[in-house]
Structure formats: structure tokens, C-alpha cells
Design a protein around this motif. Structure first.
Motif, PDB file in Angstrom:
ATOM      1  N   ASN A   1      13.099   2.387 -12.411  1.00 51.59           N
ATOM      2  CA  ASN A   1      11.657   2.174 -12.497  1.00 51.59           C
ATOM      3  C   ASN A   1      11.076   2.013 -11.093  1.00 51.59           C
ATOM      4  N   ALA A   2       9.827   1.583 -11.007  1.00 52.52           N
ATOM      5  CA  ALA A   2       9.122   1.522  -9.728  1.00 52.52           C
ATOM      6  C   ALA A   2       9.680   0.475  -8.780  1.00 52.52           C
TER       7      ALA A   2
ATOM      8  N   ALA B   1      13.896   3.276  -6.164  1.00 48.55           N
ATOM      9  CA  ALA B   1      12.716   3.107  -7.005  1.00 48.55           C
ATOM     10  C   ALA B   1      12.196   4.473  -7.435  1.00 48.55           C
ATOM     11  N   TYR B   2      11.673   4.524  -8.659  1.00 48.01           N
ATOM     12  CA  TYR B   2      11.186   5.794  -9.211  1.00 48.01           C
ATOM     13  C   TYR B   2      10.159   5.450 -10.276  1.00 48.01           C
ATOM     14  N   SER B   3       8.874   5.561  -9.924  1.00 49.46           N
ATOM     15  CA  SER B   3       7.833   5.034 -10.804  1.00 49.46           C
ATOM     16  C   SER B   3       7.699   5.759 -12.141  1.00 49.46           C
ATOM     17  N   PRO B   4       8.028   7.066 -12.273  1.00 47.64           N
ATOM     18  CA  PRO B   4       7.960   7.658 -13.617  1.00 47.64           C
ATOM     19  C   PRO B   4       8.952   7.047 -14.590  1.00 47.64           C
ATOM     20  N   GLY B   5       9.947   6.347 -14.062  1.00 45.14           N
ATOM     21  CA  GLY B   5      10.909   5.685 -14.922  1.00 45.14           C
ATOM     22  C   GLY B   5      11.860   6.655 -15.596  1.00 45.14           C
ATOM     23  N   GLU B   6      12.411   6.221 -16.698  1.00 40.37           N
ATOM     24  CA  GLU B   6      13.409   7.015 -17.398  1.00 40.37           C
ATOM     25  C   GLU B   6      13.075   7.086 -18.876  1.00 40.37           C
ATOM     26  N   ASN B   7      13.580   8.108 -19.507  1.00 40.20           N
ATOM     27  CA  ASN B   7      13.511   8.277 -20.956  1.00 40.20           C
ATOM     28  C   ASN B   7      14.873   8.834 -21.355  1.00 40.20           C
ATOM     29  N   PRO B   8      15.853   7.970 -21.585  1.00 39.28           N
ATOM     30  CA  PRO B   8      17.235   8.440 -21.715  1.00 39.28           C
ATOM     31  C   PRO B   8      17.450   9.607 -22.669  1.00 39.28           C
ATOM     32  N   PRO B   9      16.857   9.633 -23.875  1.00 48.73           N
ATOM     33  CA  PRO B   9      17.099  10.804 -24.729  1.00 48.73           C
ATOM     34  C   PRO B   9      16.615  12.110 -24.094  1.00 48.73           C
TER      35      PRO B   9
ATOM     36  N   ALA C   1       0.834  -1.206   0.000  1.00 50.24           N
ATOM     37  CA  ALA C   1       0.000   0.000   0.000  1.00 50.24           C
ATOM     38  C   ALA C   1       0.866   1.253   0.000  1.00 50.24           C
ATOM     39  N   LEU C   2       1.986   1.195   0.700  1.00 52.22           N
ATOM     40  CA  LEU C   2       2.900   2.331   0.720  1.00 52.22           C
ATOM     41  C   LEU C   2       3.554   2.508  -0.652  1.00 52.22           C
ATOM     42  N   GLU C   3       3.871   1.408  -1.308  1.00 54.76           N
ATOM     43  CA  GLU C   3       4.443   1.508  -2.651  1.00 54.76           C
ATOM     44  C   GLU C   3       3.437   2.134  -3.618  1.00 54.76           C
ATOM     45  N   ALA C   4       2.162   1.756  -3.488  1.00 54.44           N
ATOM     46  CA  ALA C   4       1.133   2.359  -4.338  1.00 54.44           C
ATOM     47  C   ALA C   4       1.000   3.851  -4.046  1.00 54.44           C
ATOM     48  N   TRP C   5       1.173   4.223  -2.786  1.00 53.15           N
ATOM     49  CA  TRP C   5       1.124   5.647  -2.415  1.00 53.15           C
ATOM     50  C   TRP C   5       2.283   6.406  -3.064  1.00 53.15           C
ATOM     51  N   PHE C   6       3.491   5.861  -2.988  1.00 54.52           N
ATOM     52  CA  PHE C   6       4.630   6.510  -3.643  1.00 54.52           C
ATOM     53  C   PHE C   6       4.367   6.674  -5.136  1.00 54.52           C
TER      54      PHE C   6
END
Length: 462
Positions: free
Chosen positions: A317-318, A324-332, A253-258
Motif C-alpha cells: 500500500n501507500a 510503497a505503492y499507493s494503488p495497493g493490491e488486489n490479490p485475485p 508533499a513528495l509522498e502526495a506527488w507519488f
């Protein structure tokens, strides 16, 4: 016990290099062309009306209503209490102006600010000429004074208010349990067990109204109050204790909150990264106690594991480790964001970096990575300028592509520019890329890794 902080790099023998990188004008045009192609604007973002941005000094959100509020917050984005108020203002879209003030652990406060607030404590709000301190008082006042701007707290006599108040008390319990374990080496297993019980209680509360936020489907002042502390706990407990709050599936639940928080531009604009927090917390707290379980995480977060800050970068990523970082990456896009900040601010960045080849300042501060009075080695300014142009070019075209061009970084044992001072300065800069002050995490990773490419090129393994 304070874990050793990444500091000024040693100065082994370094190669020389040539000043054959594109000019800043050419690089600026490349940035603008890529921005147009990708549909982004890192060079001149709309700081007044656009998404939350750490460089903003005035926010109107497109409104013409009078600006009644001025927020004094810290320059570096370290202060959790400033982050709460900043995030509340952004969520409520209250027009306001900003003045950035040093925290004592990394600099002096201006006399004009101390005349208003003799204690020097942050955050501070001026509203209709009245000076207000203490984040909880400020946040309550903003709810009271701006009820037409997205109420974030249930009304005092509403059925939901007792639950909101109870959740605020849970946040204080979490804060206490987190610091009790983080800042002490005594009774570690018991302190960890208590923190885990509190985290499970937080998960239960997040599930009670269906989530993903504490009060249900929309963000509230409860989430805004929890956010800075949960963010800092996730960083510091991994680094100092080897304890994973997010990404391992233990606190779903905390991960979903993040994840829900990171879906909001308001939060992403104020959010720091693990590296920044793990080095900004000790001077604020008086130290953090590290255990052997945290050593692998610390090495990765400090970029000392040979992978985390080197190309090719590991996934973000998440569920990525160590962060962890749920928006992820877009290298360019991420490389372009880093390049744009470097191109726009290259002169100041170069002078700042040259402190790494200079001398420590006469007035040290308690934050190990801060040295506001440091003396830069400006005799190497031309070499540093050339090196930063090489880094910016690599960010824009890719390292492999760059190295087959006429603008390839060319190193040799003796040549035009001495690489030793540049390597030390690049390491100094790499270790001081701040999130969110300078850029978001995905861009910061790219800049740190490309600075390491430069350093490794100038200091080849023997």
C-alpha cells in the motif's frame, strides 16, 4: 562497492514431482473465465488504444491522424531518459510507433539502429523522417510540433515559464545530489544532508502551487522530467543506504506527488519496482555504494528475508515497507495477471528459465542478471513445462486449494520428473521477473512468491 546480486540458485538435493498439472489449454480457459468474471483482459489487452502498456508497438489512441513519430526505447524499461519521452507521448496522446533496442549493459544493438545512431544512445525519436537524440531535445520538440496535444509546458513568454524552467534546474540539482550519495562511500553524512535539503526544497515547491503536482493540479513536463529520477532514487537509497524517501511521512508533499502520479495509467504503465531498479542501476552507473543501514531493506527487496517473496505476501500500500505503492493490491486480480502472462508466453518463459540449469553464455554483459547468450538446459524442457503449469494453476486457484485437488503438486524422493534442474530454473526466472517489462509490481510479487512455493516444495528444509 556493489552489493551482491541475486544470481543463479545453488542446487541442493531436490525432490521429484509428477506431471499432473492441468494442460495449457485448460489453464488458458481458466484464465479467460476468470477474466470474464472479474471484468479484466490480461490475455489480449488493447495495446494500440488502451492504457499504457510495455508490450505496445503502436499507439494511435483511437485517432486517425497520420503517425509521424517513432520512438526507440530500451527493451527492459530500465532507461530513465526513455521513460521520460515514453510518458510524455502517452500523456499527450501523440500517435507513435515503438522499436525496442537493447541497452549495452544487457545486449547488442542491431546494425540497423547503429546505422541511424552511431553512438547507440537511447532514447531516439524519428519525426517526419528526422532522427533526434537526447531526451531534453526530444521533449522540447514534441511540445513544439504537437501543440494541439495537451500542452505540458508553459509557453516560452508566459508568466509561468520562468517557474517551470527553475523547477527543471531543481531536478538537475536533485539528480546530482542523489548520485553523489548513492555512488560514493566518501563523506556519506554530508552527502545525505545535502540530499535531504534538496528533498525539502522539492517538497516546498510542490506545496507552492497547492500540489499535488509541481505546477499545481495537473501533470506537466516538470513532473515527467522528475518522475524517472525520483522513482529510482526512492528504490536505490532504501536498498543501498537504508534511507526512506516515501512511506515514513518525512517528505509528505513528495509522498502526495507519488500518490498522484500512481493514480495515472500513463505512469503506472511505465513504472518499475524497487527490485528491478536496484539491479539495473549499477551496470548503468558503474556501481552503487552500499552501507550497513541498507542491509535489511536489501534483504527484503531481494526476497531474502523469508517473507517478502513468500506466501502469504505482506501488505502492499501507500506506506508499506520496503516499497510503497499507493494503488495497493488486489490479490485475485494480481494472481490472474501473473497467470495470464505465464499462460500466453509459457513456451518462451520455460526456455528462458532453463538457462538457470544450463551454462553461462560465451559473451557476458555488465548487467549481472542478464545473460543473453546463456545456454538453456533444454533436456529438462518437459519437466520445466510441467512445473510452470503447476505454478500457473496455483496462481489461478490458490496454493491451499490446489493442494487438495487431483492436480496437487506431488513430490517424492524419486519419481517422474527431476526437481533439481526445475528448482534452479525457477529461481533463475524468479530473479528476472522485470517490472514493467513483464508485468506490474502487484502481479510480479505474486509470480515471484508462487515460484518460491514451487522451489520450497521441491527443496524441503532438511
Amino acid at each position: 562497492m556493489l552489493k551482491k546480486v541475486v544470481g543463479k540458485a545453488a542446487k541442493p538435493a531436490a525432490m521429484s514431482f509428477a506431471d499432473n498439472a492441468p494442460s495449457w489449454e485448460v489453464l488458458s480457459n481458466m484464465v479467460k473465465a476468470q477474466e470474464a468474471e472479474l471484468g479484466v483482459n490480461f490475455t489480449a489487452p488493447d495495446l494500440e488504444n488502451g492504457p499504457t502498456h510495455p508490450l505496445s508497438l503502436k499507439r494511435t489512441f483511437g485517432s486517425t491522424e497520420p503517425i509521424r513519430v517513432k520512438l526507440y526505447r530500451d527493451h527492459a524499461g530500465w532507461c530513465p531518459y526513455c521513460q521520460k519521452v515514453w510518458l510524455q507521448l502517452e500523456e499527450k496522446r501523440i500517435p507513435y510507433t515503438i522499436e525496442k533496442i537493447n541497452m549495452r549493459c544487457y545486449g547488442d544493438k542491431p546494425p540497423s539502429f547503429l546505422a541511424k545512431v552511431p553512438s547507440g544512445l537511447l532514447p531516439v525519436l524519428e519525426i517526419d523522417g528526422r532522427v533526434v537524440t537526447e531526451s531534453a531535445t526530444i521533449m522540447a520538440l514534441l511540445e513544439e510540433q504537437f501543440p494541439g496535444h495537451k500542452p505540458l509546458m508553459p509557453a516560452p513568454n508566459s508568466p509561468q515559464r520562468p517557474r517551470a524552467d527553475q523547477l527543471m534546474r531543481l531536478e538537475r540539482r536533485f539528480f546530482s545530489d542523489w548520485l553523489n550519495w548513492l555512488c560514493s562511500g566518501w563523506n556519506g553524512p554530508s552527502a545525505q544532508a545535502q540530499l535531504e535539503r534538496t528533498l525539502q526544497a522539492i517538497c516546498k515547491e510542490l506545496e507552492a502551487d497547492g500540489g499535488p503536482f509541481f505546477m499545481g493540479q495537473d501533470i506537466s513536463l516538470v513532473d515527467i522530467t522528475f518522475a524517472p529520477m525520483l522513482e529510482r532514487a526512492a528504490a536505490s537509497l532504501a536498498y543501498y543506504k537504508g534511507f526512506v524517501m516515501r512511506g515514513a511521512g518525512k517528505f509528505s508533499a513528495l509522498e502526495a506527488w507519488f500518490d498522484a502520479m500512481e493514480a495515472r495509467d500513463t505512469y503506472l504503465g511505465t513504472k518499475s519496482d524497487h527490485y528491478t531498479h536496484c539491479h539495473d542501476l549499477p551496470p548503468q552507473l558503474g556501481g552503487c555504494y552500499s552501507t550497513p543501514e541498507g542491509e535489511l531493506f536489501a534483504a527484503a527487496l531481494d526476497g531474502q528475508d523469508g517473507a517478502s517473496w513468500h506466501l502469504p505476501l505482506p501488505p502492499l500500500n501507500a506506506t508499506s515497507t520496503p516499497e510503497a505503492y499507493s494503488p495497493g493490491e488486489n490479490p485475485p486480480v494480481d494472481r490472474l495477471a501473473a497467470a495470464a502472462r505465464l499462460v500466453v508466453n509459457h513456451a518462451a518463459v520455460g526456455r528462458f528459465a532453463l538457462r538457470g540449469a544450463g551454462q553461462p553464455g560465451p559473451r557476458p554483459v555488465s548487467a549481472p542478471l542478464a545473460d543473453p547468450s546463456g545456454v538453456a538446459a533444454l533436456q529438462h524442457e518437459a519437466a520445466m513445462d510441467a512445473a510452470l503449469r503447476h505454478v500457473a494453476h496455483a496462481l489461478l486457484v490458490g496454493v491451499q486449494e490446489k493442494q487438495v485437488m487431483e492436480h496437487a503438486l506431488q513430490v517424492q524422493e524419486a519419481g517422474e520428473l527431476d526437481g533439481a534442474a526445475v528448482a534452479a530454473s525457477a529461481a533463475y526466472l524468479r530473479d528476472r521477473v522485470g517490472v514493467p517489462r513483464d508485468m506490474k509490481l502487484p502481479a510480479a510479487r505474486q509470480l515471484r512468491a508462487h515460484l518460491n512455493w514451487l522451489i520450497d516444495s521441491l527443496q524441503p528444509a532438511s
